[in-house]
Motif scaffolding. Structure first.
Motif, short mmCIF file in Angstrom:
data_model
loop_
_atom_site.label_atom_id
_atom_site.label_comp_id
_atom_site.label_asym_id
_atom_site.label_seq_id
_atom_site.Cartn_x
_atom_site.Cartn_y
_atom_site.Cartn_z
N ARG A 48 0.83 -1.21 0.00
CA ARG A 48 0.00 0.00 0.00
C ARG A 48 0.86 1.26 0.00
O ARG A 48 0.54 2.24 -0.68
CB ARG A 48 -0.94 -0.01 1.21
CG ARG A 48 -2.02 -1.06 1.15
CD ARG A 48 -3.02 -0.90 2.27
NE ARG A 48 -3.95 -2.04 2.30
CZ ARG A 48 -3.80 -3.09 3.09
NH1 ARG A 48 -2.77 -3.15 3.92
NH2 ARG A 48 -4.68 -4.08 3.05
N LEU A 49 1.94 1.24 0.78
CA LEU A 49 2.81 2.41 0.83
C LEU A 49 3.48 2.64 -0.51
O LEU A 49 3.59 3.79 -0.97
CB LEU A 49 3.85 2.24 1.93
CG LEU A 49 4.82 3.42 2.12
CD1 LEU A 49 4.05 4.72 2.38
CD2 LEU A 49 5.80 3.14 3.24
N LEU A 50 3.93 1.57 -1.17
CA LEU A 50 4.50 1.72 -2.50
C LEU A 50 3.50 2.36 -3.45
O LEU A 50 3.84 3.24 -4.25
CB LEU A 50 4.91 0.34 -3.06
CG LEU A 50 6.08 -0.37 -2.38
CD1 LEU A 50 6.21 -1.78 -2.92
CD2 LEU A 50 7.38 0.41 -2.58
N ASN A 51 2.26 1.92 -3.36
CA ASN A 51 1.21 2.46 -4.22
C ASN A 51 0.99 3.94 -3.96
O ASN A 51 0.90 4.75 -4.89
CB ASN A 51 -0.08 1.66 -3.99
CG ASN A 51 -1.21 2.10 -4.88
OD1 ASN A 51 -2.03 2.92 -4.48
ND2 ASN A 51 -1.28 1.55 -6.08
N VAL A 52 0.94 4.32 -2.68
CA VAL A 52 0.73 5.72 -2.32
C VAL A 52 1.89 6.59 -2.83
O VAL A 52 1.68 7.67 -3.39
CB VAL A 52 0.56 5.87 -0.80
CG1 VAL A 52 0.63 7.33 -0.38
CG2 VAL A 52 -0.75 5.25 -0.35
#
Length: 208
Positions: A48-52
């Motif tokens: 999720r952090l990579l996506n954000v």
């Protein structure tokens, strides 16, 4: 995330749960023997952090070093689609890249991903354009050679994320950490997410 992506992520999460609950066995031929079936995937929080982070960039060229079976690539490919960017993902083994390609197609993201198979350092050298986002998540002794290869290709404002900075946290990892923090115009922070990630931003004009 749309339904197709959610279904693919659910399938990955099921496989990750099975892997965590099974004894670890060394693959025949070791890490480069072409028979390793362990995912070694970043967890959902890291994904999720990579996506954000990738979504914070405009039409980014995203470079993933270490496709493996494609879990983190789903998060990055979704960000590429959302921003009008593209993901270039590199993997040594063709069978892993083929599995990841199939999952990307099931997720409806194939039009945003360029799969490449071979030696990562050599393939980075062959890249013609600049890079806006990098995920470093391959064999740890390759972290530093890959950094040296992609650093000259970073666009201003580029974000670099390196996984496994706390676990396993071996000397190769520590060497990368020291090197990325010593680079001109690079600002880094270690985040206690997943196995530990080093997030670095390249600002050649000294914005930081």
């Amino acid at each position: 995330m749309d339904d197709r992506i959610s279904l693919v992520l659910d399938a990955y999460h099921e496989r990750m749960d099975e892997e965590r609950n099974s004894p670890r066995e060394e693959a025949p031929g070791g890490r480069d023997g072409g028979q390793d079936q362990r995912m070694r995937a970043v967890g959902p929080n890291t994904g999720r952090l990579l996506n954000v982070l990738a979504r914070s960039l405009e039409a980014p060229t995203i470079l993933e070093l270490g496709t493996s079976f494609g879990y983190s690539g789903i998060w990055l490919a979704e960000a590429a689609r959302a921003t009008g960017g593209r993901l270039i993902t590199m993997e040594l083994h063709g069978y892993k890249s083929a599995y990841a390609r199939d999952m990307v197609e099931k997720a409806g993201l194939a039009g945003h991903v360029d799969f490449r198979v071979g030696d990562a350092v050599a393939m980075i050298g062959d890249l013609a354009g600049k890079i806006d986002f990098v995920l470093v998540d391959l064999w740890k002794d390759l972290y530093l050679p890959c950094l040296e290869a992609f650093y000259p290709k970073l666009n201003p404002g580029a974000i670099v994320v390196a996984d496994n900075m706390i676990r396993p946290g071996n000397e190769d990892i520590r060497r990368y950490g020291r090197a990325v923090r010593a680079l001109p115009s690079m600002t880094s922070v270690l985040l206690l997410v997943g196995s530990g990630i080093e997030v670095s931003r390249y600002e050649p004009n000294g914005a930081y």
